[in-house]
Design an enzyme around this catalytic site. Structure first.
Site, short mmCIF file in Angstrom:
data_model
loop_
_atom_site.label_atom_id
_atom_site.label_comp_id
_atom_site.label_asym_id
_atom_site.label_seq_id
_atom_site.Cartn_x
_atom_site.Cartn_y
_atom_site.Cartn_z
N CYS A 175 -90.61 76.41 -20.88
CA CYS A 175 -90.75 77.32 -22.02
C CYS A 175 -90.41 78.78 -21.72
CB CYS A 175 -92.15 77.22 -22.59
SG CYS A 175 -92.60 75.53 -22.96
C1 UGA Z 1 -96.45 78.14 -22.33
C2 UGA Z 1 -97.45 78.91 -23.23
O1 UGA Z 1 -98.59 79.30 -22.47
C3 UGA Z 1 -97.89 78.04 -24.41
O2 UGA Z 1 -98.73 78.81 -25.28
C4 UGA Z 1 -96.65 77.58 -25.17
O3 UGA Z 1 -96.98 76.75 -26.25
C5 UGA Z 1 -95.74 76.81 -24.22
O4 UGA Z 1 -95.37 77.68 -23.13
C6 UGA Z 1 -94.53 76.37 -24.98
O5 UGA Z 1 -93.72 77.21 -25.38
O6 UGA Z 1 -94.41 75.17 -25.28
P1 UGA Z 1 -96.71 76.41 -20.33
O7 UGA Z 1 -95.26 76.65 -20.05
O8 UGA Z 1 -97.21 75.03 -20.33
O9 UGA Z 1 -97.13 77.03 -21.76
O10 UGA Z 1 -97.49 77.16 -19.21
P2 UGA Z 1 -98.45 78.38 -18.88
O11 UGA Z 1 -99.73 77.82 -18.41
O12 UGA Z 1 -98.51 79.42 -19.91
O13 UGA Z 1 -97.66 78.94 -17.60
C7 UGA Z 1 -96.30 79.34 -17.69
C8 UGA Z 1 -95.79 79.83 -16.35
O14 UGA Z 1 -96.41 81.05 -16.03
C9 UGA Z 1 -96.07 78.89 -15.18
O15 UGA Z 1 -94.94 78.87 -14.36
C10 UGA Z 1 -97.21 79.55 -14.47
O16 UGA Z 1 -97.24 79.24 -13.11
C11 UGA Z 1 -96.85 81.00 -14.69
N1 UGA Z 1 -97.96 81.90 -14.50
C12 UGA Z 1 -99.06 81.81 -15.27
C13 UGA Z 1 -97.84 82.88 -13.53
O17 UGA Z 1 -96.82 82.99 -12.85
N2 UGA Z 1 -98.85 83.74 -13.37
C14 UGA Z 1 -99.95 83.68 -14.10
O18 UGA Z 1 -100.83 84.53 -13.88
C15 UGA Z 1 -100.10 82.69 -15.08
#
Ligand code: UGA
Length: 449
Positions: A278
């Site tokens: 995403c």
């Molecule tokens: C993300 C959004 O959080 C959802 O709200 C959205 O619906 C979804 O995309 C989508 O568009 O379908 P997701 O990709 O599953 O969800 O994951 P997240 O938990 O938000 O993490 C995204 C990325 O950010 C991961 O690579 C995670 O490792 C990274 N991240 C997260 C960091 O690098 N640092 C952080 O502090 C938190």
């Protein structure tokens, strides 16, 4: 209500199963017989906590059925949700699956008298539903909009907790072409959820989705930008900087001496970069789409550029401590783009493993769930993929922590020292305690120090 869902990826399948468990009658459609057979035999084609148990339950209750026959699915439903993929291809979002589905649905609507709403759930750039989707349905059905309904209902599901996110939504956004489309879509949700539904036009709903992901990606790259400044100056630990930052009373909420940190602060942390299906795709698509509309979004461009450089920083940090990685065994903890998923799309780990292999290292990588997906993407006689972290650490001359799975966070410093040839740790998610690691003789560094 009778709902058909086209596409059984993360979004389609989770939505279908959850809607069925809320009492709706759901038909899931996929072109691949293999996937359809799996679903009907209670097997989830993707790993997502809680999904398979719920899938089995709703199929046994006859609330959900999967088919390859889109015609049957549209005829036997009053709403069709489009949840097909929108990959990023050749520098822009690829809307061909959306267009094709809209056309196929339109063809079925040609012979249908009952009012039917087509709802886009896939993430599509603003303007897609009221142009490409609308036109494809109108042309294929021979009907004018109004004769059928049109809505855009974005998803806000995080992989790894998608079921909970669906069942306990923070918001339900319904972009609707007209009142009738809105009321049909609102009935899907308002019989079960108390949350207010945010009603918008079609484009605004599409933009809310992009804005949500862009903000979160922004926070991560902002954290990494600040972290890189700290590293350049030296003597500053970025983690402490952020601990200080989030105490701002405009961020933390303190009630009766108890501090509550908003969920957004989880993204205010330096690390080796964001990945997944995403954030990277959506931010890139928004930049391209906006540029095509004569506005060049400078902040979002920088968000991507900063994210791009984080994986190689991990390898540079390791090399500073152990020198050239050539002919050395390097351990990598985590391959999935984040914990609780087997998804490796745009995972920083994949980029890091590729860099290490190019530099001539022998890489042992471990992941509790993503080894099979990684094996399809990475192939080298110098790469071993396993779910046994001890095998990965044994005799390694350096370890990189990339995905903060709980089982990796729990590894004790003694275990690193006992198993590794040279106990050098580069912590890409800052999950270990530096002082504790060092007190056990480990050489510790990480992003932000
Ligand atoms: C993300 C959004 O959080 C959802 O709200 C959205 O619906 C979804 O995309 C989508 O568009 O379908 P997701 O990709 O599953 O969800 O994951 P997240 O938990 O938000 O993490 C995204 C990325 O950010 C991961 O690579 C995670 O490792 C990274 N991240 C997260 C960091 O690098 N640092 C952080 O502090 C938190």
């Amino acid at each position: 209500m009778r709902i058909s869902v086209v596409g059984t990826g993360y979004v389609g399948l989770v939505s279908g199963v959850c809607l069925a468990s809320l009492g709706h009658d759901v038909i899931c459609v996929d072109k691949k017989t293999e996937i359809v057979n799996k679903i009907n035999n209670f097997i989830s084609p993707i790993f997502e906590p809680k999904l398979e148990e719920m899938l089995e339950k709703v199929i046994k209750l006859k609330k959900l059925h999967a088919t390859t026959d889109i015609s049957w699915a549209v005829k036997n439903s009053e709403i069709t949700i489009i949840a097909v993929g929108t990959p990023f291809k050749d520098g822009a979002i690829d809307l061909s699956y959306i267009k094709e589905s809209a056309k196929e649905i339109g063809m079925q609507l040609a012979g249908k008298n009952e009012y039917h709403v087509v709802c886009v759930k896939s993430t599509v750039v603003p303007g897609t539903t009221d142009t490409i989707v609308r036109t494809a349905i109108e042309e294929a059905s021979g009907k004018k909009i109004g004769g059928f309904g049109l809505a855009m209902n974005p998803e806000f599901l995080r992989e790894g907790c998608a079921v909970d996110d669906f069942m306990m939504p923070d918001r339900i956004v319904i972009g609707a072409f007209d009142d009738q489309s809105f009321h049909v879509m609102a009935k899907v949700y308002n019989t079960v959820f108390d949350d207010p539904i945010i009603r918008t036009n079609l484009r605004t709903a599409e933009m809310i989705k992009y804005t949500s992901n862009a903000l979160l990606a922004n926070l991560i790259s902002f954290s990494n930008d600040i972290s890189n400044i700290c590293e350049s100056i030296g003597g500053i630990d970025a983690i402490e900087v952020f601990k200080g930052l989030i105490q701002d009373k405009r961020i933390v909420v303190k009630t009766k001496g108890e501090a509550v940190f908003p969920g957004l602060t989880q993204y205010l942390k330096p690390g080796c970069g964001f990945g997944g299906s995403c954030f990277p795709k959506d931010v890139k698509a928004l930049v391209t789409h906006s540029t095509a509309h004569a506005y060049y979004p400078k902040i979002l461009e920088a968000v991507l550029a900063i994210n791009e450089q984080q994986p190689s920083k991990m390898v540079e940090k390791l090399e500073k401590l152990i020198g050239d990685v050539q002919n050395k065994k390097i351990a990598v903890l985590g391959v999935a783009f984040k914990p609780e998923t087997d998804d490796i799309r745009e995972s920083p780990a994949i980029k890091i493993i590729k860099i290490l292999l190019e530099k001539g290292a022998t890489v042992f990588a471990c992941d509790p769930k993503a080894i099979n997906s990684a094996a399809k993407e990475l192939e080298s006689e110098f790469l071993v993929l396993t779910n046994d972290y001890q095998e990965v650490l044994k005799d390694a001359e350096g370890v990189l922590l990339i995905t903060p799975w709980e089982s990796f966070i729990r590894i004790k410093p003694e275990e690193f020292s006992r198993l590794m040839k040279k106990p050098v740790i580069v912590d890409g998610r800052r999950v270990y305690d530096k002082l504790e690691m060092e007190s056990h003789g480990l050489i510790y560094t990480g992003i932000g120090i």
